[in-house]
Each structure stands twice: as structure tokens, then as C-alpha cells.
Write a protein that holds these residues in place. Structure first.
Motif, mmCIF file in Angstrom:
data_model
loop_
_atom_site.group_PDB
_atom_site.id
_atom_site.type_symbol
_atom_site.label_atom_id
_atom_site.label_comp_id
_atom_site.label_asym_id
_atom_site.label_seq_id
_atom_site.Cartn_x
_atom_site.Cartn_y
_atom_site.Cartn_z
ATOM 1 N N SER A 193 3.238 1.994 -3.457
ATOM 2 C CA SER A 193 2.287 2.882 -3.768
ATOM 3 C C SER A 193 1.241 2.445 -2.823
ATOM 4 C CB SER A 193 1.593 2.060 -5.263
ATOM 5 O OG SER A 193 1.497 0.662 -5.569
ATOM 6 N N ALA A 194 -0.263 3.778 -3.256
ATOM 7 C CA ALA A 194 -1.381 3.648 -2.864
ATOM 8 C C ALA A 194 -2.369 2.225 -3.189
ATOM 9 C CB ALA A 194 -2.456 4.501 -3.595
ATOM 10 N N ILE A 195 -2.034 1.817 -4.778
ATOM 11 C CA ILE A 195 -2.358 0.758 -4.901
ATOM 12 C C ILE A 195 -2.085 -0.744 -3.961
ATOM 13 C CG2 ILE A 195 -3.375 -1.152 -6.588
ATOM 14 C CD1 ILE A 195 -4.198 1.893 -6.752
ATOM 15 N N GLU A 196 -0.763 -1.134 -3.788
ATOM 16 C CA GLU A 196 -0.195 -2.008 -3.065
ATOM 17 C C GLU A 196 -0.557 -1.040 -1.243
ATOM 18 O OE1 GLU A 196 4.170 -2.018 -3.175
ATOM 19 O OE2 GLU A 196 4.475 -2.652 -1.681
ATOM 20 N N ALA A 197 -0.835 -0.186 -0.553
ATOM 21 C CA ALA A 197 -1.263 -0.095 0.253
ATOM 22 C C ALA A 197 -2.712 -0.670 0.460
ATOM 23 C CB ALA A 197 -1.506 1.337 0.865
ATOM 24 N N LEU A 198 -3.598 -0.677 -0.107
ATOM 25 C CA LEU A 198 -4.941 -1.028 -0.309
ATOM 26 C C LEU A 198 -5.355 -2.683 -0.106
ATOM 27 C CD1 LEU A 198 -6.800 1.540 -2.131
ATOM 28 C CD2 LEU A 198 -6.752 1.507 -0.092
ATOM 29 N N THR A 199 -4.222 -2.754 -1.484
ATOM 30 C CA THR A 199 -4.184 -4.376 -0.989
ATOM 31 C C THR A 199 -4.206 -5.133 0.122
ATOM 32 O OG1 THR A 199 -3.254 -4.214 -3.218
ATOM 33 C CG2 THR A 199 -3.417 -6.277 -2.334
ATOM 34 N N TYR A 200 -2.980 -4.064 0.616
ATOM 35 C CA TYR A 200 -2.302 -4.230 2.320
ATOM 36 C C TYR A 200 -3.220 -4.877 3.136
ATOM 37 C CZ TYR A 200 1.893 -4.480 0.562
ATOM 38 O OH TYR A 200 3.762 -5.104 0.532
ATOM 39 N N ILE A 201 -4.300 -3.478 3.052
ATOM 40 C CA ILE A 201 -5.865 -3.420 3.962
ATOM 41 C C ILE A 201 -6.365 -4.544 3.768
ATOM 42 C CG2 ILE A 201 -7.560 -1.396 4.985
ATOM 43 C CD1 ILE A 201 -5.787 0.670 3.897
ATOM 44 N N ALA A 202 -6.861 -4.306 2.640
ATOM 45 C CA ALA A 202 -7.376 -5.547 1.602
ATOM 46 C C ALA A 202 -7.880 -7.421 3.366
ATOM 47 C CB ALA A 202 -8.235 -5.640 0.603
ATOM 48 N N GLY A 203 -5.802 -7.427 2.280
ATOM 49 C CA GLY A 203 -5.758 -8.795 2.772
ATOM 50 C C GLY A 203 -5.657 -8.672 4.180
ATOM 51 N N SER A 204 -5.745 -7.531 5.284
ATOM 52 C CA SER A 204 -5.851 -8.578 6.029
ATOM 53 C C SER A 204 -6.692 -7.974 6.829
ATOM 54 C CB SER A 204 -4.308 -7.223 7.208
ATOM 55 O OG SER A 204 -4.915 -5.437 6.917
ATOM 56 N N ARG A 205 -7.844 -7.723 5.852
ATOM 57 C CA ARG A 205 -8.957 -7.335 6.640
ATOM 58 C C ARG A 205 -9.364 -6.332 7.841
ATOM 59 N NH1 ARG A 205 -11.917 -10.724 4.160
ATOM 60 N NH2 ARG A 205 -14.030 -10.295 5.129
ATOM 61 N N ALA A 206 -7.951 -5.038 7.520
ATOM 62 C CA ALA A 206 -8.583 -3.889 8.935
ATOM 63 C C ALA A 206 -9.500 -2.904 8.278
ATOM 64 C CB ALA A 206 -6.744 -3.910 8.492
ATOM 65 N N LYS A 223 -12.342 4.836 -7.618
ATOM 66 C CA LYS A 223 -11.114 4.063 -8.574
ATOM 67 C C LYS A 223 -10.258 3.354 -7.703
ATOM 68 C CE LYS A 223 -8.759 7.253 -11.937
ATOM 69 N NZ LYS A 223 -8.352 8.393 -12.467
ATOM 70 N N LEU A 224 -9.700 3.802 -6.682
ATOM 71 C CA LEU A 224 -8.208 3.387 -6.483
ATOM 72 C C LEU A 224 -8.484 1.562 -6.392
ATOM 73 C CD1 LEU A 224 -6.194 5.893 -3.602
ATOM 74 C CD2 LEU A 224 -5.917 4.921 -6.488
ATOM 75 N N TRP A 225 -9.502 1.041 -5.465
ATOM 76 C CA TRP A 225 -10.160 0.208 -5.153
ATOM 77 C C TRP A 225 -10.419 -0.877 -7.293
ATOM 78 C CZ3 TRP A 225 -9.255 -1.699 -1.200
ATOM 79 C CH2 TRP A 225 -9.319 -0.945 -0.198
ATOM 80 N N LYS A 226 -10.824 -0.158 -7.880
ATOM 81 C CA LYS A 226 -10.797 -0.462 -8.669
ATOM 82 C C LYS A 226 -9.293 -1.209 -9.947
ATOM 83 C CE LYS A 226 -14.455 0.351 -12.956
ATOM 84 N NZ LYS A 226 -14.796 1.047 -13.527
ATOM 85 N N THR A 227 -8.944 -0.118 -9.795
ATOM 86 C CA THR A 227 -7.601 -0.372 -10.342
ATOM 87 C C THR A 227 -6.798 -1.768 -9.206
ATOM 88 O OG1 THR A 227 -7.347 2.246 -10.170
ATOM 89 C CG2 THR A 227 -5.340 1.194 -10.608
ATOM 90 N N ALA A 228 -6.818 -1.473 -8.314
ATOM 91 C CA ALA A 228 -6.127 -2.677 -7.657
ATOM 92 C C ALA A 228 -6.947 -3.846 -7.722
ATOM 93 C CB ALA A 228 -5.917 -2.270 -5.699
ATOM 94 N N VAL A 229 -8.719 -3.413 -8.181
ATOM 95 C CA VAL A 229 -8.976 -4.599 -8.618
ATOM 96 C C VAL A 229 -9.767 -5.322 -7.644
ATOM 97 C CG1 VAL A 229 -9.135 -6.798 -10.445
ATOM 98 C CG2 VAL A 229 -7.408 -6.002 -10.084
ATOM 99 N N ILE A 230 -10.045 -4.603 -6.403
ATOM 100 C CA ILE A 230 -10.563 -5.222 -4.901
ATOM 101 C C ILE A 230 -12.305 -4.912 -5.163
ATOM 102 C CG2 ILE A 230 -10.604 -5.586 -2.673
ATOM 103 C CD1 ILE A 230 -7.528 -4.815 -3.271
ATOM 104 N N ASP A 231 -12.965 -5.808 -5.216
ATOM 105 C CA ASP A 231 -13.966 -5.360 -4.739
ATOM 106 C C ASP A 231 -14.556 -5.002 -2.845
ATOM 107 O OD1 ASP A 231 -16.966 -4.712 -4.506
ATOM 108 O OD2 ASP A 231 -17.353 -5.975 -5.454
ATOM 109 N N PRO A 232 -14.444 -3.760 -2.156
ATOM 110 C CA PRO A 232 -14.307 -3.902 -0.902
ATOM 111 C C PRO A 232 -15.904 -3.820 -0.170
ATOM 112 C CG PRO A 232 -13.932 -2.180 -2.132
ATOM 113 C CD PRO A 232 -14.030 -2.403 -2.833
ATOM 114 N N LYS A 233 -16.763 -3.712 -1.332
ATOM 115 C CA LYS A 233 -18.551 -3.411 -1.345
ATOM 116 C C LYS A 233 -18.437 -4.248 0.118
ATOM 117 C CE LYS A 233 -21.865 -0.212 -2.334
ATOM 118 N NZ LYS A 233 -21.341 1.531 -2.336
ATOM 119 N N GLY A 234 -19.555 -4.511 0.982
ATOM 120 C CA GLY A 234 -19.663 -5.429 1.087
ATOM 121 C C GLY A 234 -19.133 -5.816 2.403
ATOM 122 N N GLN A 235 -17.856 -5.572 2.518
ATOM 123 C CA GLN A 235 -17.241 -6.450 2.788
ATOM 124 C C GLN A 235 -17.426 -6.142 4.576
ATOM 125 O OE1 GLN A 235 -14.847 -9.406 2.973
ATOM 126 N NE2 GLN A 235 -15.162 -8.956 -0.258
#
Lengths: 344, 232
Positions: A193-206, A223-235
Motif C-alpha cells: 500500500s501507499a502507507i507501507e511505501a511511505l513507512t519504508y521511505i521514512a525508515g530508510s531516511r531516503a 493525510k497519508l503521513w498521518k495515516t502512517a502515524v509518521i511526522d516527517p516535518k522537520g526531518q
């Protein structure tokens, strides 16, 4: 004596040259300002897409779509019976219509293709202001636009609920895709899913490039980041451009980064990008466009008749058919899928 | 590198074929910026001469404002003009937002301080004894002004070039008050931004070359006028 008259002559010559140049340039300006009957096209005369169809007939090309090369004028097009072409262009009381819309409709060239048809048919003069969906709705809220073509469903519903808009109608859809470098450092290809993909991106810090401009695409991404419970802001790996889709794709291509884009803009700019589609087809990635008339009760300056005319036009069978074919010549597949009249 | 070659070729193709849309965009660019230059030339020379020749309370403060205005960011000017011209803004009755007229106004605001500042400086730079001498020879005030302006025509033409150069190359204000509307308010700079956004770098570069050629031609004409008579 001789000296004096010479100088006088020189001054006269100088000032008269200046005057001639001025008059020439001003007349040029006047000519440029006055609306020319030739239907406007983008300067992209050398690019193949449908954006450049100076001879686009007011009716949709009913001829088989197998004849490509929309850039070449088709003399036969004018010969086909076109009842609207012969009729005089109607003159609305208030011809000025401000359409606030998204960068994707402009960057794909769709607006450049359909607005001349609308103007020819109805006599309205449209001023399309291509901004993000967020800004488009702010313009509507302030009464600075008459009609909106946007793709940010949650914000749209709020907009309607707050009484800023009326008559929200489904126009078309395409979908969002997650794209990135072919090397795929975060290994998101094959994600369920898209959520899973975003989780991978956040995990690898790509590196991930965000629009960050409160547009429809940006709203979906947030909205997708929120669903994935990731706060990418400021990373450090999460970077915002604050620009339109086209410009953001350029940045992503240059940085070999991941980003979310609508498919239309991606198809249009793909040749320069060297970024691949990695995730697609997830239901949450649906990108739906609605047309909304700004509530005329907000102020008497809003061109309600024009807004309605445009809304009716874009959901008409004729234009819906055109939207369904738009881009097929250049890309082999449509950029948008017409949806008018369908249930949400 | 191939983009640059492609851009140069494309620029030639567009020019040789006389692509109507490109021609229209270029003509609009030139027309808007020249109209704005002419308007701010009249206002700026008047203002600059007045400030340059007189002494009054708060003059230095005013001059400092004008000098700051010479570096006013076009995008700020654009934002202010947009807010003023909004339908519900103070000048909304004019109905000129997203038209070339709005762009002329914004560009005037940008070039006015430049032309005013240059005029003021060049008028002040004229030897004050010359003024006395002209007046002593029995010239009227009108004649005095005319002679002073003639005396400063070299720097004045530089002022025109600086003012024109600032606004034809400006994109922030034009984008905001014009809206980059096809066939209506699209000028070369906003078209370049748009084509870059679309990823059409070749076309963007071609338009850039056309813009630079246009600026060069205008400045060539002005330079020829400026250097026509021997400076004394």
C-alpha cells in the motif's frame, strides 16, 4: 550661428527619433493588449501535446482519435458541420470570469485546450489562475474567484459546509503515484500500500520531496503521513519545495528523491525526469477533481452566471468526451478520466 | 550542454517561423515594460528634479526612502498591488487585476524610484554655479529646467535603461498581478517560469534568449541616442 543651428537640428533629430520609437512601441503594446481572435495557445508550439491546437474546433474532435499530430492545422475540421461555429458568439453581461484552479490542470495543458472552446461557445473571457487547491479555495473564500476546479476533497467539503461554495460537481479523476529513482534505495517497489511505501521511505531516511504548498496533492500526502502515524516535518530527509507540481518534479529528479505526484503531470514531464513509478493503484491514491461555483451570496461582485456556465460546460457530454481523449495522442493513454454525473 | 544547443536552435526556429504566440508574448513583454518606463519617466523626472532642486524639511528622509525603493523586491510590490486591486480591495472597482494594466502599474511602482533617484542625483551633480549663471543670463524658470535636463541627459538615459532593465526582467510582480494567463497576461519572464516548471527546459531557454535579445535591442537604441552627441 552655424554651430547653434546644427545643435538645434541634432536635438530635433534626437527627439523625433525618440518619439517615433515611442509611438511604434506603444502601438505594439496596444495591439498586444487587445484580445486577438486567434485562440490562444501556450508558447509551447514545438511540444507535441494537445495544448497547441489553434484550430481546435468548438466541438470535440469526433473524427477517430487515430489521427495524431494535433499541431498541424486540420483544414477539414472547419468544413465539418459545426452549428456553434457559425452562430455569433453570445455576449454575456459580465464577461470576466476568474477560474482558480490547480497547477496540475495547467501543467498538463488541459486548460489551454478547453478554455478557448468555452470562450468561443459562451463569450466569457476566462482568467485561469493556476495555484494550489488550497490557495484556490482561499481565493474563493475571499470572493476573488468565481469558479474553482480543485482536487482536495476534504477541504472542499469544508469549503461547502462553511457556505463558501455551491453546486460541487464531480468532473474527472486520475490517480496519484509514488515515484522515485529507479535504484529505489528505500525498496518501496512492491509495497502492498501507499502507507507501507511511505513507512519504508521514512525508515530508510531516503529523501522525499513534498509540495508543502497546501495544494490538493500536498493535502493528500499529509493525510497519508498521518495515516502512517509518521511526522516527517522537520526531518532532514523530508524537504518541501513550496512550488507547483512541475517544479517539484524537477527538484525530485535533480535530487534523485521520492515524491507523490498526479499521474497527468508525471506523464507530461516524464521525459526530463528519469524517475520511475514505484507505487500505484492503491485506492487511497485516487485523485478526484470537482468543480465548485463560489457562493454568489458572498458578494455581488461574483460572476455567478459565468461560474454556472463554466460548470455546466465542463460536465457537458461534449467536454467530458474531450477530457477522456486528452493526451491519448501524445502519451498513448488519457491524462484524466471523465466522471461527470457518476456517483461519488 | 545539449539543452543549451537545443535552446539556441529552438530560439532561432521560433523567431524565424515567427511563432505567433511567442511573438505575442514578446510584444506584450516589451509593451508593458515600455509603457511602464514611459509613465515612470514622466513622473520620476518631475519628482527627481523637484527633489533635486529644492530643500525642505524631511528631504533626507524622503531621499533615503527613494534610495531604498530602488531596491524594492518586485515580489513585495506585486503582493501589495494585488491586495490593492482585489475585487474586494481598495481599488477593486477598477477591475484590472489579471490584466496588462495591472502589470503596468506594478512595473511603474518598481521603476519609479529608480528613475526618480537617478534624476535627483544627476540634477544635484550639476555645478550649482551653472544654475546661477543661467538665471543671471535672464532665463525663465522653465528655460532653466529645460537646460538643466538637457545638461543631464546622459545620466537620464542611463536612468531609463536601468528602470527598463529592472522591469522587463522582473517576474515576481508580473506573475502575481498578471496571473500568467495564456493570450492575456503571459509575458516572457512568466512564460519562462512556467515552461521551467513543466520541465520544458529547451523552450524555457529559447524564450530566455529571446528576452535577452529584446533587452539588448532596446538598450542598443537607447545607447545610440545617448551617445549620439558628443558629451560636453
Amino acid at each position: 550661428m552655424i554651430n547653434l543651428s546644427k545643435r538645434k537640428f541634432r536635438t530635433m533629430a534626437t527627439s523625433s527619433t525618440l518619439l517615433v520609437v515611442l509611438v511604434l512601441l506603444l502601438s505594439l503594446f496596444a495591439g498586444a493588449c487587445s484580445p486577438s481572435p486567434a485562440s490562444p495557445t501556450t508558447p509551447a508550439a514545438t511540444t507535441p501535446p494537445v495544448a497547441t491546437t489553434p484550430t481546435a474546433p468548438p466541438t470535440t474532435p469526433s473524427s477517430p482519435a487515430t489521427t495524431p499530430a494535433p499541431t498541424t492545422p486540420k483544414p477539414t475540421a472547419t468544413a465539418t458541420p459545426a452549428p456553434t461555429a457559425t452562430a455569433a458568439v453570445p455576449k454575456p453581461a459580465n464577461p470576466e470570469l476568474i477560474l482558480a484552479t490547480t497547477t496540475s490542470t495547467a501543467d498538463t495543458g488541459l486548460l489551454d485546450a478547453i478554455l478557448p472552446m468555452f470562450e468561443k461557445k459562451t463569450g466569457y473571457k476566462v482568467k485561469p489562475i493556476a495555484v494550489g487547491s488550497g490557495q484556490a479555495m482561499t481565493m474563493g473564500e475571499r470572493g476573488e474567484a468565481d469558479v474553482l476546479l480543485v482536487h482536495s476533497p476534504d477541504a472542499e467539503l469544508k469549503f461547502i459546509q462553511n457556505g463558501h461554495g455551491i453546486n460541487r460537481r464531480l468532473v474527472m479523476h486520475n490517480d496519484f503515484i509514488i515515484i522515485g529513482p529507479s535504484g529505489d534505495p528505500a525498496v518501496i517497489k512492491g509495497a502492498k500500500s501507499a502507507i507501507e511505501a511511505l513507512t519504508y521511505i521514512a525508515g530508510s531516511r531516503a529523501i522525499f520531496i513534498s509540495r508543502g504548498d497546501n495544494s490538493g496533492t500536498d493535502a493528500l500526502e499529509k493525510k497519508l503521513w498521518k495515516t502512517a502515524v509518521i511526522d516527517p516535518k522537520g526531518q532532514t530527509w523530508y524537504q518541501e519545495t513550496g512550488q507547483g507540481m512541475g517544479a517539484t518534479l524537477n527538484v525530485a529528479a535533480e535530487k534523485r528523491a521520492y515524491t507523490i505526484t498526479d499521474r497527468g503531470t508525471y506523464l507530461k514531464t516524464r521525459k526530463n525526469l528519469n524517475l520511475d513509478i514505484l507505487v500505484e493503484g492503491d485506492k487511497v491514491l485516487l485523485n478526484v477533481y470537482h468543480v465548485i461555483e463560489v457562493n454568489p451570496q458572498k458578494s455581488d461582485k461574483i460572476n455567478a452566471a459565468g461560474a454556472k456556465a463554466f460548470s455546466d460546460f465542463i460536465v457537458s457530454t461534449e467536454i467530458q468526451e474531450f477530457i477522456g481523449k486528452f493526451g491519448v495522442d501524445a502519451y498513448g493513454l488519457p491524462l484524466f478520466f471523465p466522471d461527470a454525473g457518476k456517483p461519488e | 550542454m545539449d539543452l543549451i544547443v537545443e535552446g539556441i536552435i529552438q530560439a532561432f526556429v521560433l523567431l524565424v517561423h515567427g511563432d505567433p504566440e511567442v511573438m505575442r508574448v514578446a510584444a506584450l513583454s516589451l509593451g508593458i515594460s515600455l509603457a511602464a518606463t514611459v509613465i515612470s519617466l514622466f513622473i520620476g523626472v518631475t519628482l527627481g528634479t523637484a527633489i533635486g532642486l529644492t530643500r525642505f524639511y524631511g528631504r533626507r528622509f524622503l531621499v533615503s526612502l527613494i534610495n531604498t525603493g530602488m531596491g524594492a523586491p518586485p515580489v513585495v510590490v506585486g503582493l501589495i498591488v494585488t491586495i490593492m486591486l482585489w475585487r474586494n480591495g481598495p481599488l477593486g472597482v477598477l477591475h484590472i487585476l489579471y490584466t496588462p494594466y495591472a502589470m503596468v502599474i506594478a512595473q511603474c511602482v518598481i521603476s519609479l524610484p529608480i528613475i526618480t533617484g537617478f534624476t535627483m542625483a544627476s540634477i544635484q551633480q550639476v555645478n550649482p554655479k551653472l544654475r546661477l549663471q543661467i538665471l543671471a543670463l535672464g532665463a525663465s524658470h522653465g528655460q532653466l529646467l529645460w537646460l538643466l535636463l538637457r545638461e543631464t541627459r546622459l545620466p537620464l538615459l542611463s536612468a531609463v535603461m536601468a528602470g527598463f532593465g529592472a522591469i522587463i526582467s522582473e517576474v515576481g510582480a508580473s506573475m502575481m498581478v498578471g496571473g500568467n494567463i495564456t493570450g492575456q497576461t503571459r509575458v516572457l519572464t512568466t512564460a519562462i517560469v512556467m515552461e521551467t516548471g513543466k520541465g520544458d527546459f529547451g523552450l524555457a531557454f529559447a524564450l530566455s534568449l529571446i528576452l535577452m535579445a529584446l533587452v539588448y535591442l532596446v538598450n542598443l537604441v537607447l545607447t545610440l541616442i545617448q551617445q549620439r552627441s558628443r558629451p560636453r
